[in-house]
Scaffold this motif. Sequence first.
Motif, PDB file in Angstrom:
ATOM      1  N   SER A 219       0.925  -1.235  -0.071  1.00 33.19           N
ATOM      2  CA  SER A 219       0.120  -0.189  -0.045  1.00 33.19           C
ATOM      3  C   SER A 219       0.892   1.215  -0.083  1.00 33.19           C
ATOM      4  CB  SER A 219      -1.007  -0.043   1.319  1.00 33.19           C
ATOM      5  OG  SER A 219      -1.295   1.397   1.446  1.00 33.19           O
ATOM      6  N   PRO A 220       0.564   2.297  -1.044  1.00 30.93           N
ATOM      7  CA  PRO A 220       1.282   3.415  -1.165  1.00 30.93           C
ATOM      8  C   PRO A 220       1.104   4.281   0.184  1.00 30.93           C
ATOM      9  CG  PRO A 220       0.226   3.116  -3.245  1.00 30.93           C
ATOM     10  CD  PRO A 220      -0.290   1.898  -2.117  1.00 30.93           C
TER      11      PRO A 220
ATOM     12  N   ALA B 265       5.317   4.976   6.791  1.00 33.62           N
ATOM     13  CA  ALA B 265       6.582   4.435   7.232  1.00 33.62           C
ATOM     14  C   ALA B 265       7.937   5.243   6.716  1.00 33.62           C
ATOM     15  CB  ALA B 265       6.820   2.850   6.708  1.00 33.62           C
ATOM     16  N   VAL B 266       8.035   5.705   5.639  1.00 32.69           N
ATOM     17  CA  VAL B 266       9.022   6.685   5.252  1.00 32.69           C
ATOM     18  C   VAL B 266       8.927   7.790   6.080  1.00 32.69           C
ATOM     19  CG1 VAL B 266       9.826   8.276   3.374  1.00 32.69           C
ATOM     20  CG2 VAL B 266       9.160   5.888   2.947  1.00 32.69           C
TER      21      VAL B 266
ATOM     22  N   GLY C 249       9.611   1.261   4.064  1.00 36.62           N
ATOM     23  CA  GLY C 249       8.618   1.935   3.670  1.00 36.62           C
ATOM     24  C   GLY C 249       8.583   2.434   2.144  1.00 36.62           C
ATOM     25  N   GLY C 250       9.954   2.798   1.601  1.00 35.93           N
ATOM     26  CA  GLY C 250      10.113   3.279   0.385  1.00 35.93           C
ATOM     27  C   GLY C 250      10.400   2.398  -0.610  1.00 35.93           C
ATOM     28  N   GLU C 251      10.769   1.166  -0.291  1.00 31.04           N
ATOM     29  CA  GLU C 251      11.315   0.122  -0.966  1.00 31.04           C
ATOM     30  C   GLU C 251      10.257  -0.273  -2.408  1.00 31.04           C
ATOM     31  OE1 GLU C 251      13.742  -2.505  -2.902  1.00 31.04           O
ATOM     32  OE2 GLU C 251      14.293  -1.183  -1.326  1.00 31.04           O
ATOM     33  N   ARG C 252       9.028  -0.383  -2.096  1.00 26.46           N
ATOM     34  CA  ARG C 252       8.115  -0.798  -2.950  1.00 26.46           C
ATOM     35  C   ARG C 252       7.056   0.081  -3.376  1.00 26.46           C
ATOM     36  NH1 ARG C 252       9.171  -6.432  -1.919  1.00 26.46           N
ATOM     37  NH2 ARG C 252      11.126  -6.773  -3.111  1.00 26.46           N
ATOM     38  N   SER C 253       7.082   1.390  -2.770  1.00 25.96           N
ATOM     39  CA  SER C 253       5.822   2.088  -2.791  1.00 25.96           C
ATOM     40  C   SER C 253       6.561   3.594  -3.408  1.00 25.96           C
ATOM     41  CB  SER C 253       5.249   2.340  -1.518  1.00 25.96           C
ATOM     42  OG  SER C 253       6.055   3.081  -0.583  1.00 25.96           O
TER      43      SER C 253
ATOM     44  N   SER D  57       5.234   7.381  -3.227  1.00 20.11           N
ATOM     45  CA  SER D  57       4.181   8.348  -2.674  1.00 20.11           C
ATOM     46  C   SER D  57       5.300   9.719  -2.398  1.00 20.11           C
ATOM     47  CB  SER D  57       4.189   7.710  -1.172  1.00 20.11           C
ATOM     48  OG  SER D  57       5.355   7.866  -0.268  1.00 20.11           O
ATOM     49  N   LEU D  58       4.336  10.671  -1.982  1.00 16.21           N
ATOM     50  CA  LEU D  58       5.014  11.913  -1.757  1.00 16.21           C
ATOM     51  C   LEU D  58       6.255  11.899  -0.899  1.00 16.21           C
ATOM     52  CD1 LEU D  58       4.891  14.972  -2.014  1.00 16.21           C
ATOM     53  CD2 LEU D  58       3.446  15.306   0.009  1.00 16.21           C
ATOM     54  N   ALA D  59       5.993  11.156   0.236  1.00 15.24           N
ATOM     55  CA  ALA D  59       7.368  11.059   1.103  1.00 15.24           C
ATOM     56  C   ALA D  59       8.467  10.393   0.103  1.00 15.24           C
ATOM     57  CB  ALA D  59       7.130  10.122   2.254  1.00 15.24           C
TER      58      ALA D  59
END
Length: 182
Positions: free
Chosen positions: A95-96, A102-103, A141-145, A147-149
């Motif tokens: 989920s993004p 998480a990021v 958190g950023g590995e597979r999504s 998003s703005l973060a």
Amino acid sequence: YFGPSAEEMPLLHYWSLGVEEQFYLVFPALVMFCHRWRPRALPFVIGGLLLASLIACEAVLRVDPAAAFYLLPFRAFELLIGAALALPGVRFPKSPAVGAVAVAAGVGAVLAGMALITEQSPFPGLLALVPCLGTALAIWGGERSESLATRLVGSVVPRFLGASSYSLYLVHWPIVVFARPA
């Protein structure tokens, strides 16, 4: 590291390279040993060593803070957090929204560590978990999504700082030492 004589030691910060090199020599042998004899044990071995290192660091921090700060057995948990994140089978958020939270939380933890950990703080020990887990959370958190973060962390300025930070790390302390008036 923050003692009065540290200002006169231009190569002081290279201790961390020594700790990393020791880890990078021992850890692959451990992985190969586990792969050969007990492949499914690797996550448990990493988790056990991580916990043992953290407990040992916290215990030694109270009696010999320099040893806790400078020696691999007491800092290995920090490197093992990254190793645990890289294990096969680690599930990353699909989920993004979860990835973005998480990021953001991870970056927040790293920034909080930068703001709140001082020279007087008992470090590394449990306090080292703030930046280490924050970093791991941001990576996870950023590995597979997307998003703005993740876009903010992956934008030009953070990427430039990330790409140049290791080189800056290698030269920063000698510059600080030699820039001081004699």
